[in-house]
Design a protein around this motif. Structure first.
Motif, PDB file in Angstrom:
ATOM      1  N   ILE A 164      -5.714  20.867 -24.546  1.00  0.00           N
ATOM      2  CA  ILE A 164      -4.901  20.828 -25.772  1.00  0.00           C
ATOM      3  C   ILE A 164      -5.591  20.034 -26.878  1.00  0.00           C
ATOM      4  O   ILE A 164      -6.017  18.902 -26.671  1.00  0.00           O
ATOM      5  CB  ILE A 164      -3.518  20.219 -25.468  1.00  0.00           C
ATOM      6  N   HIS A 165      -5.663  20.645 -28.048  1.00  0.00           N
ATOM      7  CA  HIS A 165      -6.078  19.968 -29.278  1.00  0.00           C
ATOM      8  C   HIS A 165      -4.880  20.013 -30.225  1.00  0.00           C
ATOM      9  O   HIS A 165      -4.434  21.101 -30.606  1.00  0.00           O
ATOM     10  CB  HIS A 165      -7.286  20.652 -29.913  1.00  0.00           C
ATOM     11  N   LEU A 166      -4.356  18.862 -30.571  1.00  0.00           N
ATOM     12  CA  LEU A 166      -3.163  18.811 -31.419  1.00  0.00           C
ATOM     13  C   LEU A 166      -3.418  19.520 -32.745  1.00  0.00           C
ATOM     14  O   LEU A 166      -4.497  19.430 -33.331  1.00  0.00           O
ATOM     15  CB  LEU A 166      -2.751  17.357 -31.671  1.00  0.00           C
ATOM     16  N   ASP A 167      -2.397  20.230 -33.217  1.00  0.00           N
ATOM     17  CA  ASP A 167      -2.447  20.976 -34.481  1.00  0.00           C
ATOM     18  C   ASP A 167      -3.510  22.060 -34.476  1.00  0.00           C
ATOM     19  O   ASP A 167      -3.962  22.495 -35.538  1.00  0.00           O
ATOM     20  CB  ASP A 167      -2.667  20.036 -35.674  1.00  0.00           C
ATOM     21  N   ALA A 168      -3.918  22.507 -33.316  1.00  0.00           N
ATOM     22  CA  ALA A 168      -4.927  23.565 -33.240  1.00  0.00           C
ATOM     23  C   ALA A 168      -4.673  24.529 -32.091  1.00  0.00           C
ATOM     24  O   ALA A 168      -4.801  25.741 -32.255  1.00  0.00           O
ATOM     25  CB  ALA A 168      -6.322  22.962 -33.111  1.00  0.00           C
ATOM     26  N   THR A 169      -4.324  24.009 -30.920  1.00  0.00           N
ATOM     27  CA  THR A 169      -4.110  24.858 -29.749  1.00  0.00           C
ATOM     28  C   THR A 169      -2.750  25.546 -29.856  1.00  0.00           C
ATOM     29  O   THR A 169      -1.722  24.877 -29.948  1.00  0.00           O
ATOM     30  CB  THR A 169      -4.165  24.032 -28.461  1.00  0.00           C
ATOM     31  N   PRO A 170      -2.721  26.889 -29.832  1.00  0.00           N
ATOM     32  CA  PRO A 170      -1.433  27.583 -29.937  1.00  0.00           C
ATOM     33  C   PRO A 170      -0.667  27.563 -28.616  1.00  0.00           C
ATOM     34  O   PRO A 170      -1.252  27.616 -27.533  1.00  0.00           O
ATOM     35  CB  PRO A 170      -1.842  29.009 -30.307  1.00  0.00           C
ATOM     36  N   LEU A 171       0.637  27.476 -28.743  1.00  0.00           N
ATOM     37  CA  LEU A 171       1.558  27.639 -27.620  1.00  0.00           C
ATOM     38  C   LEU A 171       2.318  28.928 -27.881  1.00  0.00           C
ATOM     39  O   LEU A 171       3.153  28.997 -28.791  1.00  0.00           O
ATOM     40  CB  LEU A 171       2.514  26.452 -27.534  1.00  0.00           C
ATOM     41  N   ILE A 172       2.007  29.970 -27.109  1.00  0.00           N
ATOM     42  CA  ILE A 172       2.616  31.283 -27.311  1.00  0.00           C
ATOM     43  C   ILE A 172       3.610  31.518 -26.184  1.00  0.00           C
ATOM     44  O   ILE A 172       3.233  31.553 -25.009  1.00  0.00           O
ATOM     45  CB  ILE A 172       1.541  32.385 -27.329  1.00  0.00           C
ATOM     46  N   ILE A 173       4.873  31.651 -26.541  1.00  0.00           N
ATOM     47  CA  ILE A 173       5.927  31.814 -25.544  1.00  0.00           C
ATOM     48  C   ILE A 173       6.465  33.237 -25.648  1.00  0.00           C
ATOM     49  O   ILE A 173       6.895  33.678 -26.716  1.00  0.00           O
ATOM     50  CB  ILE A 173       7.060  30.788 -25.749  1.00  0.00           C
ATOM     51  N   VAL A 174       6.427  33.944 -24.518  1.00  0.00           N
ATOM     52  CA  VAL A 174       6.873  35.338 -24.485  1.00  0.00           C
ATOM     53  C   VAL A 174       7.783  35.535 -23.277  1.00  0.00           C
ATOM     54  O   VAL A 174       7.757  34.747 -22.318  1.00  0.00           O
ATOM     55  CB  VAL A 174       5.677  36.318 -24.394  1.00  0.00           C
ATOM     56  N   ASP A 175       8.564  36.586 -23.321  1.00  0.00           N
ATOM     57  CA  ASP A 175       9.350  36.926 -22.138  1.00  0.00           C
ATOM     58  C   ASP A 175       8.431  37.509 -21.069  1.00  0.00           C
ATOM     59  O   ASP A 175       8.499  37.121 -19.903  1.00  0.00           O
ATOM     60  CB  ASP A 175      10.439  37.933 -22.496  1.00  0.00           C
ATOM     61  N   GLN A 176       7.557  38.433 -21.481  1.00  0.00           N
ATOM     62  CA  GLN A 176       6.605  39.021 -20.563  1.00  0.00           C
ATOM     63  C   GLN A 176       5.309  39.298 -21.312  1.00  0.00           C
ATOM     64  O   GLN A 176       5.330  39.782 -22.449  1.00  0.00           O
ATOM     65  CB  GLN A 176       7.147  40.327 -19.974  1.00  0.00           C
ATOM     66  N   ILE A 177       4.191  38.992 -20.707  1.00  0.00           N
ATOM     67  CA  ILE A 177       2.888  39.211 -21.335  1.00  0.00           C
ATOM     68  C   ILE A 177       2.607  40.707 -21.427  1.00  0.00           C
ATOM     69  O   ILE A 177       2.727  41.437 -20.445  1.00  0.00           O
ATOM     70  CB  ILE A 177       1.767  38.522 -20.539  1.00  0.00           C
ATOM     71  N   ASN A 178       2.246  41.136 -22.619  1.00  0.00           N
ATOM     72  CA  ASN A 178       1.803  42.504 -22.827  1.00  0.00           C
ATOM     73  C   ASN A 178       0.280  42.502 -22.905  1.00  0.00           C
ATOM     74  O   ASN A 178      -0.301  41.684 -23.647  1.00  0.00           O
ATOM     75  CB  ASN A 178       2.399  43.084 -24.104  1.00  0.00           C
ATOM     76  N   TYR A 179      -0.353  43.388 -22.193  1.00  0.00           N
ATOM     77  CA  TYR A 179      -1.808  43.467 -22.183  1.00  0.00           C
ATOM     78  C   TYR A 179      -2.253  44.642 -23.044  1.00  0.00           C
ATOM     79  O   TYR A 179      -1.551  45.655 -23.170  1.00  0.00           O
ATOM     80  CB  TYR A 179      -2.330  43.605 -20.759  1.00  0.00           C
ATOM     81  N   ALA A 180      -3.423  44.493 -23.655  1.00  0.00           N
ATOM     82  CA  ALA A 180      -3.931  45.520 -24.561  1.00  0.00           C
ATOM     83  C   ALA A 180      -5.430  45.665 -24.376  1.00  0.00           C
ATOM     84  O   ALA A 180      -6.113  44.717 -23.956  1.00  0.00           O
ATOM     85  CB  ALA A 180      -3.616  45.145 -26.011  1.00  0.00           C
ATOM     86  N   PRO A 181      -5.987  46.823 -24.682  1.00  0.00           N
ATOM     87  CA  PRO A 181      -7.442  47.006 -24.610  1.00  0.00           C
ATOM     88  C   PRO A 181      -8.154  46.099 -25.603  1.00  0.00           C
ATOM     89  O   PRO A 181      -7.663  45.871 -26.722  1.00  0.00           O
ATOM     90  CB  PRO A 181      -7.640  48.482 -24.969  1.00  0.00           C
TER      91      PRO A 181
END
Length: 440
Positions: free
Chosen positions: A167-184
């Motif tokens: 973790i780097h404060l004010d830089a590392t994103p915290l992405i919260i999802v119900d379910q991860i969607n994968y993409a090419p």
């Protein structure tokens, strides 16, 4: 329960694994990555919390997005669905950034050995009317159970300690999802190029194009603060008279993430006059709506500013004066100081007070206490005369500094010495932000 949580595997991962077996190639596995991670800057990580599996994953730009660098079971809100109000025991869904870190000695046992605060509700949450606060990632001294928090993301203590390394404060994103969607990966690369080009054109419009062109990058539902535009246009014209190339607005170390149809961008923003004159302004955050049509900004602001730009004036204008000092501004700032001395000498203390910013501090006193003391002196002495010589003004990142020799004389006291005033631009005027005095 914890063992079951550890074994929980998102259905998307199972599908990818089947592809790996079917095609017998690691290349096929690497072709699908979390769709939220359009771009992670070099030397940065991204955290994804998947509520359905109660798992937390860390992905690293260095390692690539084919597989997580770190993963651990977690516990989210007791109730399903995204958070909308205080007390609903739901964990929000979106792209957030971690703002502060607390060690166990500052925490109650419910937060375990370490905790990180997030910026929920973020700009876009507030636009949607979402409420609540204090959404953290933290440890716990209890046995970790799935969906057992009041809305925070909880980890076992050993895992919050391990997570802190990423973790780097004010830089590392915290992405919260119900379910991860994968993409090419090629789909994400196309989106990345589209957003990068969009931001490149936004920066060009800001640096050298018209007000209407600049506003064309914004959604009609969102009007950015443009109170500074006229002053910025004037500075651009002055620079253009001597440097036809003008300013460059530089966006670097760009992270691009998406969740719920909104692209969130965080990047380092600088202002440059040429290769040897570049000033860092701070971290800029964008919320961008994209669909079949061109992307449009629905929110943007400085997430953090360089320490030199915390006086209130837009960093863009302050930095432009540093890169291109203006003799007429130097003269105006010195005249402001001389008018301040004239108000003091005439004992017009109401006018004197207007020369200071509301957040002025000197000798441990704020503006109110400072002016009160000066009014008492004005009442005490029959006359006060304040003059100066050898005025020197020079721009700083967030305003101007004026140094001079000050002479003070009153019916009861006289002295002289070196005076230094730090002035910033507020409400269209130059005002005193700090004072420094060294008597002889």
């Amino acid at each position: 329960m914890i063992n079951k949580t550890k074994l929980a595997i998102p259905i998307s991962v199972i599908i990818v694994s089947v592809c790996l077996v079917w095609f017998g190639s690691e290349k096929s596995f690497a072709a699908l990555v979390p769709g939220a991670l359009i771009r992670i800057p070099q030397n940065e990580n991204a955290i994804i919390v998947e509520k359905k599996s109660q798992m937390l994953y860390v992905y690293s730009a260095k390692k690539g997005l084919g597989s997580p660098t770190f993963q651990a079971p977690c516990s989210t809100g007791a109730n399903p669905g995204p958070k909308t109000r205080s007390g609903d025991k739901r964990t929000p869904e979106g792209v957030y950034f971690l703002k502060d870190e607390f060690e166990d000695r500052y925490l109650t046992p419910v937060y375990g050995e370490k905790a990180f605060t997030s910026d929920y509700p973020n700009f876009f949450d507030l636009r949607l009317g979402k409420q609540g606060s204090a959404i953290w990632i933290h440890g716990t001294d209890k046995i970790l159970k799935p969906m057992d928090s009041n809305g925070c993301v909880a980890l076992e203590n050993k895992n919050i300690i391990a997570l802190s390394d990423y973790i780097h404060l004010d830089a590392t994103p915290l992405i919260i999802v119900d379910q991860i969607n994968y993409a090419p990966t090629d789909t994400l690369i196309r989106t990345q190029k589209k957003i990068n080009e969009f931001l490149k054109q936004w920066a060009k419009a800001l640096a050298g194009q018209s007000y209407h062109t600049y506003l064309s990058f914004y959604d009609s539902t969102y009007l950015p603060d443009i109170s500074w535009w006229e002053a910025w246009l004037g500075m651009r014209d002055k620079v253009g008279a001597q440097h036809p190339e003008g300013f460059d607005v530089v966006l670097e170390n760009t992270g691009i993430y998406t969740q719920g149809g909104i692209v969130v961008v965080l990047c380092d923003m600088s202002l440059s006059l040429d290769d040897s004159n570049k000033i860092y302004l701070g971290k800029r955050q964008f919320f961008i709506r994209q669909g079949t049509a061109a992307p449009l900004i629905v929110g943007d602001f400085f997430q953090t500013k360089d320490n030199a730009f915390n006086s209130g004036e837009t960093p863009l204008l302050a930095a432009s004066r540093m890169l291109f000092p203006d003799e007429s501004t130097d003269k105006l700032v010195v005249e402001t100081v001389q008018q301040w001395m004239a108000a003091w000498s005439s004992k017009n203390m109401d006018k004197y007070a207007r020369f200071y910013t509301n957040d002025f501090i000197c000798d441990g006193m704020g503006k109110t206490a400072w002016v009160k003391r000066k009014k008492q002196l004005a009442q005490k002495y029959d006359y006060i005369l304040v003059t100066g010589k050898n005025f020197k003004a020079f721009p700083t990142k967030d305003g101007y500094t004026v140094s001079f020799v000050q002479y003070y004389k009153s019916s009861g006291y006289s002295t002289h010495g070196k005076k230094q005033l730090k002035l910033v631009r507020q409400d269209g005027e130059w005002k005193i932000f700090r004072e420094n005095w060294k008597g002889k």
